[in-house]
Motif scaffolding. Structure first.
Motif, PDB file in Angstrom:
ATOM      1  N   ALA A  80      43.938  44.829  20.455  1.00 41.98           N
ATOM      2  CA  ALA A  80      44.161  43.694  19.955  1.00 41.98           C
ATOM      3  C   ALA A  80      43.111  42.506  19.660  1.00 41.98           C
ATOM      4  N   VAL A  81      42.065  42.597  20.672  1.00 39.56           N
ATOM      5  CA  VAL A  81      40.982  41.667  20.487  1.00 39.56           C
ATOM      6  C   VAL A  81      39.790  42.315  19.611  1.00 39.56           C
ATOM      7  N   MET A  82      40.167  43.632  19.066  1.00 40.94           N
ATOM      8  CA  MET A  82      38.954  44.340  18.422  1.00 40.94           C
ATOM      9  C   MET A  82      39.541  44.792  17.082  1.00 40.94           C
ATOM     10  N   GLN A  83      39.877  43.586  16.272  1.00 35.60           N
ATOM     11  CA  GLN A  83      40.275  43.395  14.757  1.00 35.60           C
ATOM     12  C   GLN A  83      39.587  42.632  13.896  1.00 35.60           C
ATOM     13  N   THR A  84      38.510  42.372  14.283  1.00 35.79           N
ATOM     14  CA  THR A  84      37.637  41.630  13.371  1.00 35.79           C
ATOM     15  C   THR A  84      36.167  42.373  13.512  1.00 35.79           C
ATOM     16  N   GLU A  85      35.284  42.247  12.454  1.00 39.67           N
ATOM     17  CA  GLU A  85      34.052  42.610  12.578  1.00 39.67           C
ATOM     18  C   GLU A  85      33.346  41.882  13.885  1.00 39.67           C
ATOM     19  N   GLU A  86      33.513  40.745  14.124  1.00 36.66           N
ATOM     20  CA  GLU A  86      32.816  40.273  15.143  1.00 36.66           C
ATOM     21  C   GLU A  86      33.347  40.754  16.306  1.00 36.66           C
ATOM     22  N   GLY A  87      34.692  40.672  16.566  1.00 37.94           N
ATOM     23  CA  GLY A  87      34.879  41.769  17.928  1.00 37.94           C
ATOM     24  C   GLY A  87      34.508  42.719  18.096  1.00 37.94           C
ATOM     25  N   LEU A  88      34.546  43.709  16.984  1.00 35.11           N
ATOM     26  CA  LEU A  88      34.132  45.107  17.316  1.00 35.11           C
ATOM     27  C   LEU A  88      32.630  45.375  17.466  1.00 35.11           C
ATOM     28  N   THR A  89      31.752  44.311  16.827  1.00 33.40           N
ATOM     29  CA  THR A  89      30.532  44.199  16.921  1.00 33.40           C
ATOM     30  C   THR A  89      30.017  43.842  18.456  1.00 33.40           C
ATOM     31  N   ARG A  90      30.719  42.858  18.762  1.00 32.34           N
ATOM     32  CA  ARG A  90      30.360  42.282  20.292  1.00 32.34           C
ATOM     33  C   ARG A  90      30.633  43.487  21.206  1.00 32.34           C
ATOM     34  N   VAL A  91      31.936  44.003  21.125  1.00 32.13           N
ATOM     35  CA  VAL A  91      32.493  44.942  22.250  1.00 32.13           C
ATOM     36  C   VAL A  91      31.561  46.266  22.006  1.00 32.13           C
ATOM     37  N   ALA A  92      31.054  46.730  20.941  1.00 33.34           N
ATOM     38  CA  ALA A  92      30.050  47.831  20.849  1.00 33.34           C
ATOM     39  C   ALA A  92      28.875  47.370  21.455  1.00 33.34           C
ATOM     40  N   ARG A  93      28.207  46.205  21.243  1.00 31.57           N
ATOM     41  CA  ARG A  93      27.043  45.781  21.843  1.00 31.57           C
ATOM     42  C   ARG A  93      27.066  46.062  23.147  1.00 31.57           C
ATOM     43  N   GLU A  94      27.921  45.142  23.616  1.00 27.55           N
ATOM     44  CA  GLU A  94      28.225  45.169  25.366  1.00 27.55           C
ATOM     45  C   GLU A  94      28.141  46.504  25.787  1.00 27.55           C
ATOM     46  N   PHE A  95      29.343  47.479  25.198  1.00 26.65           N
ATOM     47  CA  PHE A  95      29.189  48.861  25.540  1.00 26.65           C
ATOM     48  C   PHE A  95      27.845  49.469  25.876  1.00 26.65           C
ATOM     49  N   VAL A  96      26.946  49.414  25.004  1.00 29.73           N
ATOM     50  CA  VAL A  96      25.782  49.977  24.817  1.00 29.73           C
ATOM     51  C   VAL A  96      24.728  49.266  26.155  1.00 29.73           C
ATOM     52  N   GLN A  97      24.772  47.980  26.354  1.00 28.53           N
ATOM     53  CA  GLN A  97      24.285  47.252  27.450  1.00 28.53           C
ATOM     54  C   GLN A  97      24.762  47.885  28.561  1.00 28.53           C
ATOM     55  N   ASP A  98      26.174  47.818  28.940  1.00 31.77           N
ATOM     56  CA  ASP A  98      26.701  48.564  30.245  1.00 31.77           C
ATOM     57  C   ASP A  98      26.250  50.107  30.233  1.00 31.77           C
ATOM     58  N   LEU A  99      26.164  50.850  29.382  1.00 35.70           N
ATOM     59  CA  LEU A  99      25.725  52.320  29.574  1.00 35.70           C
ATOM     60  C   LEU A  99      24.188  52.336  29.850  1.00 35.70           C
ATOM     61  N   ALA A 100      23.594  51.324  29.362  1.00 37.53           N
ATOM     62  CA  ALA A 100      21.893  51.335  29.624  1.00 37.53           C
ATOM     63  C   ALA A 100      21.770  50.885  31.020  1.00 37.53           C
ATOM     64  N   ALA A 101      22.542  49.846  31.514  1.00 40.35           N
ATOM     65  CA  ALA A 101      22.714  49.539  32.936  1.00 40.35           C
ATOM     66  C   ALA A 101      22.989  50.488  33.966  1.00 40.35           C
ATOM     67  N   ASP A 102      23.863  51.619  33.485  1.00 40.78           N
ATOM     68  CA  ASP A 102      24.344  52.610  34.135  1.00 40.78           C
ATOM     69  C   ASP A 102      23.491  53.721  34.255  1.00 40.78           C
ATOM     70  N   GLY A 103      22.342  53.853  33.626  1.00 39.91           N
ATOM     71  CA  GLY A 103      21.379  54.837  33.596  1.00 39.91           C
ATOM     72  C   GLY A 103      21.406  55.913  32.566  1.00 39.91           C
ATOM     73  N   VAL A 104      22.370  55.519  31.490  1.00 40.44           N
ATOM     74  CA  VAL A 104      22.624  56.577  30.443  1.00 40.44           C
ATOM     75  C   VAL A 104      21.420  56.635  29.656  1.00 40.44           C
ATOM     76  N   LEU A 105      21.023  57.743  29.117  1.00 42.28           N
ATOM     77  CA  LEU A 105      19.999  57.870  28.401  1.00 42.28           C
ATOM     78  C   LEU A 105      20.543  58.235  26.928  1.00 42.28           C
TER      79      LEU A 105
END
Length: 376
Positions: A80-105
């Protein structure tokens, strides 16, 4: 979502610092609770809790239902909170940040564009918005001194009738962020065979496919994923263990026989995208028990199946890849060598060209060889 250096092997190696590959990671299952609150406020979505910590706990409580259907209901809030370009872009950006912090290559993010059209976006706009966020997250990681690659797995919902349309969407964006295709959603009663036309099209276009199977349904679902869906990997696939018979167990060891489907999966090294915590929450391993030590993960690993370790949904399980590896290490006394096998399995199963997979394998080997410097 942050990951602290609290998951250690008995020799003191910090699991968080080890290089990892994440193959089964849902975008709409990986939102930071604080982000949900802020996006919900911006678009007028009601939330069950107004404090980030309590909201995080709400997800854990709701998802500990013991079945996939109730588990999936929590996605009503995240999507429900991922229905706008802004929402999708923010969630995707933070997703990558969290994977990087998790040691994901290298990570593959799977998500269903058809679930993000409620506020007027087109299918193509959703994929483009997510890709913008991914690229921003990669840039963030580089500035922080981390290297990460991310590919999108465009997902169709198996209970809907848009699989061919979503397959065509994946093909349009192949090479521009998209690396493969998936089907997800309520598994029982919705086999891959319902979408055979889409899978035929994907095969003709040389698009690699993973299929959710062997989680909420058994061997018939797995067979359909393999033979109707041409799956190169099985999303979860844990119930392939139903095709393994323990003949006897004694002081000399455990002796088993494999049924034809299990033998096929093993012989062809079809990767199992196992997600330990999620499998407990959804009841996927109910036939074997209710504790992680009951999970057939170790049986499959010891028998030589291509086992990989995944989070499935970070928010719903309150987890990270680091935590999942730690839990398995505690349950089955795995050491550094075992953890490297899981990452090498994932690297070889990634939807990447052979040369890129070989580079990943080398990076993993180098990281594990240097593991002594990660001692806490």
């Amino acid at each position: 979502m942050t990951f602290e250096n609290q998951f250690l092997l008995p020799n003191g190696v910090d699991i968080a610092a080890l290089p990892k590959i994440s193959l089964h990671d849902h975008l709409d299952g990986a939102l930071r609770p604080q982000t949900i609150l802020e996006l919900a406020d911006a678009v007028g979505v009601e939330v069950p809790e107004t404090d980030a910590d309590r909201l995080g706990q709400w997800f854990l409580t709701q998802c500990d239902a013991g079945n996939l259907v109730d588990y999936l209901k929590t996605f009503d809030l995240t999507t429900a909170v991922m229905q706008t370009e802004e929402g999708l872009t923010r969630v995707a950006r933070e997703f990558v940040q969290d994977l990087a912090a998790d040691g994901v290559l290298y990570g593959e993010v799977r998500w269903a564009p058809e679930q993000h059209l409620a506020r007027g976006l087109t299918l193509d706009q959703t994929v483009e918005a997510v890709q913008v966020g991914i690229e921003q997250g990669i840039d963030d990681a580089e500035r922080a001194g981390r290297s990460i690659q991310i590919g999108q797995l465009v997902t169709a919902m198996r209970h809907a009738d848009r699989a061919l349309e979503i397959a065509e969407l994946a093909v349009r964006h192949l090479g521009n962020g998209v690396v493969g295709f998936d089907i997800a959603g309520a598994e029982a009663g919705f086999p891959a065979s319902r979408h055979r036309v889409a899978f035929d099209f994907l095969a003709q276009e040389h698009v690699p496919v993973t299929v959710h199977a062997g989680e909420a349904d058994g061997l018939d679902s797995i067979k359909s994923a393999l033979f109707d869906g041409r799956a190169l990997r099985l999303g979860h696939g844990v119930r392939i263990a139903e095709d393994i018979t323990v003949e006897r167990s004694d002081d000399q060891g455990t002796y088993v026989s494999l049924g034809p489907t299990a033998q096929w999966v093993k012989d062809r090294e079809i990767a199992l995208e196992l997600s330990p915590s999620s499998n407990l929450q959804t009841g996927a391993i109910a036939a074997w028990g209710t504790d992680l030590a009951d999970h057939p993960f170790d049986l499959l690993y010891q028998l030589g199946f291509k086992t990989t370790v995944n989070v499935d949904n970070r928010t719903m399980s309150g987890t990270s890849l680091t935590r999942e590896l730690s839990l398995l290490s505690d349950a089955f006394a795995y050491d550094l060598d075992d953890l490297e096998v899981f990452q090498q399995n994932a690297a070889s199963a990634a939807f990447l060209p052979l040369e890129d997979r070989e580079e990943l394998a080398e990076a993993i080997s180098a990281g594990f060889e240097d593991a002594e410097r990660y001692r806490a």
